[in-house]
Design a protein around this motif. Structure first.
Motif, PDB file in Angstrom:
ATOM      1  N   UNK A  23       0.826  -1.168   0.000  1.00  0.00           N
ATOM      2  CA  UNK A  23       0.000   0.000   0.000  1.00  0.00           C
ATOM      3  C   UNK A  23       0.879   1.244   0.000  1.00  0.00           C
ATOM      4  N   UNK A  24       0.281   2.357  -0.374  1.00  0.00           N
ATOM      5  CA  UNK A  24       1.007   3.618  -0.420  1.00  0.00           C
ATOM      6  C   UNK A  24       0.646   4.445   0.801  1.00  0.00           C
ATOM      7  N   UNK A  25       1.654   4.813   1.580  1.00  0.00           N
ATOM      8  CA  UNK A  25       1.471   5.666   2.746  1.00  0.00           C
ATOM      9  C   UNK A  25       1.610   7.108   2.269  1.00  0.00           C
ATOM     10  N   UNK A  26       0.470   7.783   2.084  1.00  0.00           N
ATOM     11  CA  UNK A  26       0.475   9.132   1.510  1.00  0.00           C
ATOM     12  C   UNK A  26       1.144  10.144   2.428  1.00  0.00           C
ATOM     13  N   UNK A  27       1.031   9.938   3.722  1.00  0.00           N
ATOM     14  CA  UNK A  27       1.619  10.890   4.661  1.00  0.00           C
ATOM     15  C   UNK A  27       3.154  10.866   4.585  1.00  0.00           C
ATOM     16  N   UNK A  28       3.716   9.672   4.518  1.00  0.00           N
ATOM     17  CA  UNK A  28       5.181   9.536   4.445  1.00  0.00           C
ATOM     18  C   UNK A  28       5.693   9.449   3.015  1.00  0.00           C
ATOM     19  N   UNK A  29       4.769   9.342   2.061  1.00  0.00           N
ATOM     20  CA  UNK A  29       5.102   9.209   0.634  1.00  0.00           C
ATOM     21  C   UNK A  29       6.025   8.005   0.393  1.00  0.00           C
ATOM     22  N   UNK A  30       5.617   6.869   0.957  1.00  0.00           N
ATOM     23  CA  UNK A  30       6.367   5.628   0.806  1.00  0.00           C
ATOM     24  C   UNK A  30       5.410   4.484   0.496  1.00  0.00           C
ATOM     25  N   UNK A  31       5.955   3.457  -0.116  1.00  0.00           N
ATOM     26  CA  UNK A  31       5.195   2.240  -0.380  1.00  0.00           C
ATOM     27  C   UNK A  31       5.591   1.206   0.656  1.00  0.00           C
ATOM     28  N   UNK A  32       4.603   0.534   1.206  1.00  0.00           N
ATOM     29  CA  UNK A  32       4.853  -0.601   2.092  1.00  0.00           C
ATOM     30  C   UNK A  32       4.411  -1.856   1.332  1.00  0.00           C
ATOM     31  N   UNK A  33       5.299  -2.823   1.243  1.00  0.00           N
ATOM     32  CA  UNK A  33       5.071  -4.010   0.429  1.00  0.00           C
ATOM     33  C   UNK A  33       4.634  -5.195   1.270  1.00  0.00           C
ATOM     34  N   UNK A  34       3.887  -6.060   0.643  1.00  0.00           N
ATOM     35  CA  UNK A  34       3.623  -7.397   1.171  1.00  0.00           C
ATOM     36  C   UNK A  34       4.616  -8.292   0.442  1.00  0.00           C
ATOM     37  N   UNK A  35       5.504  -8.942   1.178  1.00  0.00           N
ATOM     38  CA  UNK A  35       6.576  -9.738   0.585  1.00  0.00           C
ATOM     39  C   UNK A  35       6.395 -11.193   1.005  1.00  0.00           C
ATOM     40  N   UNK A  36       6.409 -12.081   0.014  1.00  0.00           N
ATOM     41  CA  UNK A  36       6.329 -13.510   0.309  1.00  0.00           C
ATOM     42  C   UNK A  36       7.724 -14.101   0.171  1.00  0.00           C
ATOM     43  N   UNK A  37       8.175 -14.769   1.229  1.00  0.00           N
ATOM     44  CA  UNK A  37       9.484 -15.423   1.233  1.00  0.00           C
ATOM     45  C   UNK A  37       9.259 -16.928   1.129  1.00  0.00           C
ATOM     46  N   UNK A  38       9.908 -17.554   0.148  1.00  0.00           N
ATOM     47  CA  UNK A  38       9.730 -18.982  -0.084  1.00  0.00           C
ATOM     48  C   UNK A  38      11.054 -19.677   0.212  1.00  0.00           C
ATOM     49  N   UNK A  39      11.027 -20.589   1.169  1.00  0.00           N
ATOM     50  CA  UNK A  39      12.184 -21.413   1.501  1.00  0.00           C
ATOM     51  C   UNK A  39      11.910 -22.781   0.891  1.00  0.00           C
ATOM     52  N   UNK A  40      12.327 -22.948  -0.375  1.00  0.00           N
ATOM     53  CA  UNK A  40      11.936 -24.125  -1.158  1.00  0.00           C
ATOM     54  C   UNK A  40      12.423 -25.439  -0.569  1.00  0.00           C
ATOM     55  N   UNK A  45       7.438 -12.256  -4.766  1.00  0.00           N
ATOM     56  CA  UNK A  45       7.702 -13.560  -4.169  1.00  0.00           C
ATOM     57  C   UNK A  45       9.198 -13.814  -4.310  1.00  0.00           C
ATOM     58  N   UNK A  46       9.888 -13.929  -3.175  1.00  0.00           N
ATOM     59  CA  UNK A  46      11.336 -14.090  -3.159  1.00  0.00           C
ATOM     60  C   UNK A  46      11.682 -15.507  -2.720  1.00  0.00           C
ATOM     61  N   UNK A  47      12.545 -16.159  -3.477  1.00  0.00           N
ATOM     62  CA  UNK A  47      12.991 -17.513  -3.168  1.00  0.00           C
ATOM     63  C   UNK A  47      14.331 -17.413  -2.454  1.00  0.00           C
ATOM     64  N   UNK A  48      14.409 -17.966  -1.250  1.00  0.00           N
ATOM     65  CA  UNK A  48      15.616 -17.920  -0.432  1.00  0.00           C
ATOM     66  C   UNK A  48      16.317 -19.268  -0.576  1.00  0.00           C
ATOM     67  N   UNK A  49      17.589 -19.233  -0.973  1.00  0.00           N
ATOM     68  CA  UNK A  49      18.341 -20.444  -1.260  1.00  0.00           C
ATOM     69  C   UNK A  49      19.720 -20.334  -0.612  1.00  0.00           C
ATOM     70  N   UNK A  50      20.221 -21.431  -0.077  1.00  0.00           N
ATOM     71  CA  UNK A  50      21.587 -21.470   0.450  1.00  0.00           C
ATOM     72  C   UNK A  50      22.551 -21.694  -0.710  1.00  0.00           C
ATOM     73  N   UNK A  51      23.749 -21.142  -0.593  1.00  0.00           N
ATOM     74  CA  UNK A  51      24.750 -21.324  -1.653  1.00  0.00           C
ATOM     75  C   UNK A  51      25.114 -22.789  -1.837  1.00  0.00           C
ATOM     76  N   UNK A  52      24.984 -23.579  -0.771  1.00  0.00           N
ATOM     77  CA  UNK A  52      25.339 -24.993  -0.852  1.00  0.00           C
ATOM     78  C   UNK A  52      24.295 -25.818  -1.598  1.00  0.00           C
ATOM     79  N   UNK A  53      23.118 -25.262  -1.838  1.00  0.00           N
ATOM     80  CA  UNK A  53      22.067 -25.984  -2.559  1.00  0.00           C
ATOM     81  C   UNK A  53      22.342 -25.979  -4.055  1.00  0.00           C
TER      82      UNK A  53
END
Length: 193
Positions: free
Chosen positions: A1-18, A152-160
């Motif tokens: 959503x957009x916070x008009x008072x602060x003029x910033x966007x706040x995101x909904x972020x999905x983190x996927x640990x596959x 949607x962000x996929x989180x991966x270890x370097x060893x994977x």
């Protein structure tokens, strides 16, 4: 959503640990927040609040309460512990369970985690990903990228195995950095000699 008072966007972020099959949704993340701080908040334990100071009038034996049924000892037992226990807010209980489930990612350390975001408008049989910088803010990361509803962000270890996340502009030919490919090449060269 957009916070008009602060003029910033706040995101909904999905983190996927596959690797573990865990999907975590973080809501109202300011666009100035870095990916590293989001992951640190999710994976690393927070320091507990120190015990409250004991007043001088309480004396040294203040943790021993009178044994009356309605006394302070009964109320401290009802709340989950004596004077030495630290209370954990109920909203943090789910976060603690999630942190415990993600402990294998925490053991790897933030420096050994990679973050990928899927490229939209690609054929289903040719998916590609953007590799994201952990030190960049959400706003910088998402600038000039197509986002449907929320990132949607996929989180991966370097060893994977990273072959499951081919980067945009990369050919699907096997990477020579894979240990299995290197062993196969060494075996082929040994047979040819």
């Amino acid at each position: 959503y957009f916070d008009a008072r602060r003029k910033r966007i706040a995101w909904r972020v999905e983190l996927v640990f596959d690797r573990l099959g865990i999907r975590q949704v973080e809501t109202a993340v300011p666009e100035t927040t870095t990916l590293r701080s989001i992951l640190a908040n999710l994976l690393l334990p927070k320091p507990m609040a120190p015990d409250p100071p004991v007043a001088a009038s309480d004396g040294l034996l203040s943790h021993i309460a009178p044994q009356t049924p309605g006394g302070p000892a009964a109320s401290s037992l009802k709340s989950g512990g004596g004077a030495k226990s630290r209370t954990i807010p109920p909203e943090d209980g789910q976060r603690l369970v999630l942190r415990h489930r993600l402990r294998s990612y925490a053991r790897e350390g933030l420096q050994d985690l990679l973050v990928f975001m899927a490229v939209h408008r690609r054929p289903a049989n040719d998916s590609r990903f953007h590799a994201l910088d952990l030190d960049a803010s959400i706003g910088e990361t998402l600038r000039s990228r197509v986002v449907l509803e929320f990132p949607t962000l996929h989180i991966v270890c370097k060893s994977e195995c990273l072959e499951a996340y081919p980067l945009l502009g990369e050919n699907l030919v096997c990477s020579t950095s894979s240990p299995a490919v290197e062993r196969a090449e060494m075996a082929a060269s040994a047979e040819g000699e």
